[in-house]
Design an enzyme around this catalytic site. Sequence first.
Site, mmCIF file in Angstrom:
data_model
loop_
_atom_site.group_PDB
_atom_site.id
_atom_site.type_symbol
_atom_site.label_atom_id
_atom_site.label_comp_id
_atom_site.label_asym_id
_atom_site.label_seq_id
_atom_site.Cartn_x
_atom_site.Cartn_y
_atom_site.Cartn_z
ATOM 1 N N ASP A 107 -2.108 -9.398 3.801
ATOM 2 C CA ASP A 107 -3.330 -9.973 4.642
ATOM 3 C C ASP A 107 -3.791 -10.977 3.678
ATOM 4 O O ASP A 107 -4.178 -10.807 2.596
ATOM 5 C CB ASP A 107 -4.302 -8.659 4.645
ATOM 6 C CG ASP A 107 -3.970 -7.298 5.379
ATOM 7 O OD1 ASP A 107 -3.314 -7.694 6.080
ATOM 8 O OD2 ASP A 107 -4.455 -6.278 5.158
ATOM 9 N N TYR B 211 -7.362 -9.370 17.469
ATOM 10 C CA TYR B 211 -6.505 -8.043 17.515
ATOM 11 C C TYR B 211 -7.444 -7.177 16.915
ATOM 12 O O TYR B 211 -8.042 -7.320 15.913
ATOM 13 C CB TYR B 211 -5.143 -8.158 16.767
ATOM 14 C CG TYR B 211 -4.258 -7.184 16.843
ATOM 15 C CD1 TYR B 211 -3.379 -7.051 17.914
ATOM 16 C CD2 TYR B 211 -4.070 -6.186 15.914
ATOM 17 C CE1 TYR B 211 -2.585 -5.761 17.880
ATOM 18 C CE2 TYR B 211 -3.230 -4.991 15.784
ATOM 19 C CZ TYR B 211 -2.596 -4.736 16.948
ATOM 20 O OH TYR B 211 -1.596 -4.005 17.143
ATOM 21 N N HIS C 62 3.003 -2.574 5.462
ATOM 22 C CA HIS C 62 2.278 -2.669 4.255
ATOM 23 C C HIS C 62 2.897 -1.499 2.950
ATOM 24 O O HIS C 62 3.059 -1.828 1.810
ATOM 25 C CB HIS C 62 0.811 -2.397 3.991
ATOM 26 C CG HIS C 62 0.137 -3.654 4.673
ATOM 27 N ND1 HIS C 62 -0.257 -4.721 3.747
ATOM 28 C CD2 HIS C 62 -0.577 -3.936 5.687
ATOM 29 C CE1 HIS C 62 -0.976 -5.530 4.378
ATOM 30 N NE2 HIS C 62 -1.214 -5.255 5.636
ATOM 31 N N HIS D 144 -9.741 -11.127 8.564
ATOM 32 C CA HIS D 144 -8.078 -11.591 7.797
ATOM 33 C C HIS D 144 -6.939 -11.870 8.742
ATOM 34 O O HIS D 144 -7.194 -11.424 9.704
ATOM 35 C CB HIS D 144 -7.727 -10.426 6.535
ATOM 36 C CG HIS D 144 -7.258 -9.337 7.350
ATOM 37 N ND1 HIS D 144 -8.023 -8.307 7.914
ATOM 38 C CD2 HIS D 144 -5.844 -8.872 7.548
ATOM 39 C CE1 HIS D 144 -7.327 -7.414 8.315
ATOM 40 N NE2 HIS D 144 -6.038 -7.781 8.311
ATOM 41 N N ARG E 66 0.961 -1.005 -0.063
ATOM 42 C CA ARG E 66 0.048 -0.123 0.046
ATOM 43 C C ARG E 66 0.902 1.498 -0.015
ATOM 44 O O ARG E 66 1.906 1.245 0.801
ATOM 45 C CB ARG E 66 -0.902 -0.019 1.210
ATOM 46 C CG ARG E 66 -1.909 -1.277 1.436
ATOM 47 C CD ARG E 66 -3.000 -0.926 2.061
ATOM 48 N NE ARG E 66 -2.773 -0.951 3.753
ATOM 49 C CZ ARG E 66 -3.249 -1.646 4.536
ATOM 50 N NH1 ARG E 66 -3.678 -3.038 3.986
ATOM 51 N NH2 ARG E 66 -2.910 -1.753 5.755
ATOM 52 N N HIS F 71 -8.493 -6.895 13.115
ATOM 53 C CA HIS F 71 -8.132 -7.826 12.172
ATOM 54 C C HIS F 71 -9.226 -9.319 12.400
ATOM 55 O O HIS F 71 -8.638 -10.311 12.600
ATOM 56 C CB HIS F 71 -6.727 -8.369 12.853
ATOM 57 C CG HIS F 71 -5.822 -7.343 12.248
ATOM 58 N ND1 HIS F 71 -5.722 -6.182 12.603
ATOM 59 C CD2 HIS F 71 -5.112 -7.730 11.201
ATOM 60 C CE1 HIS F 71 -4.747 -5.577 12.036
ATOM 61 N NE2 HIS F 71 -4.117 -6.261 11.168
ATOM 62 N N HIS G 183 -3.244 -10.915 9.127
ATOM 63 C CA HIS G 183 -2.009 -10.085 8.607
ATOM 64 C C HIS G 183 -0.797 -10.777 8.930
ATOM 65 O O HIS G 183 -0.534 -11.258 9.977
ATOM 66 C CB HIS G 183 -2.155 -8.592 9.245
ATOM 67 C CG HIS G 183 -0.669 -7.853 9.098
ATOM 68 N ND1 HIS G 183 -0.766 -6.577 8.318
ATOM 69 C CD2 HIS G 183 0.446 -8.148 9.618
ATOM 70 C CE1 HIS G 183 0.375 -6.379 8.337
ATOM 71 N NE2 HIS G 183 1.140 -7.072 9.105
HETATM 72 ZN ZN ZN Z 1 -2.372 -6.049 7.155
#
Ligand code: ZN
Length: 260
Positions: free
Chosen positions: A206, A236, A199, A242, A183, A239, A244
């Site tokens: 992810d 968490y 990221h 997904h 990202r 999250h 991470h």
């Molecule tokens: Zn992530």
Amino acid sequence: MKRAQTRSRTTRSRSPFRALVATLAMLASSLFVVTLGATPAHADGCYTWGRSLSSGSTGADVQQLQIRVAGWHGSSATFAIDGSFGPATTTAVTNFQRAYGLTPDGIAGPATFAKIYALQDDDCSTAHFDWSEVDGGCGAGGYSGGTVSATTVKENLKRAMWRAEALRQRLGNKPLRVTSGFRSVSCDKAVGGSGSGYHTYGMALDLVGFSGSPSFCQIASAARYTSFGTILGPGYPGHNDHAHVDIANRKFWSASSCGI
Ligand code: ZN
């Protein structure tokens, strides 16, 4: 053999072009015989090893090997990709060999390289992950606008993909999908990140399964054995949909709903 020689002599007098083709064919076959004695030549579009590697080996080819077996080091967050084939690399190569049904001797030779070639694409992505699913998020594509150069982003993504490939295999060869990889700083902020997280280095992925299999917790649990520095999953904040994982050189694992 004699007949073949006679025939080629005949064609040579008849057609210079055919003679040239015959000469090239002979040259090619003699080259083939020569290369058989050494490590078999392999024209791989991403990277080709020219020698067997084992404990004590050093060099850029060791580093390239380490990138590809890093996910098989075992239950440790960090694995040095330093071009020096030490005990950790022996363990990683041995576990890689065992995972893919090869003789687990800890020596990277033709059989090990053949498996790696089968697992890497010509564009240096892995067999089960593609650049198109790890490149710039927010619809941007590409590798620029991050915290580090586009070249470093791409190298980091390659390393992350190899560990994800190991993770997939460890999960029983079950397909995994990357919902977010690299990202840019602006993209990271747009999706609620700090703009400086892993990221933005191309170090993080992810991951989700297909139709809930493997579950987020199964992915996070298995990731503990594939050399990921950060593992975040259900429990968490942010999250629950997904897992991470990233290749940061640290150990920060948190997925309380999974007992991690
Ligand atoms: Zn992530």
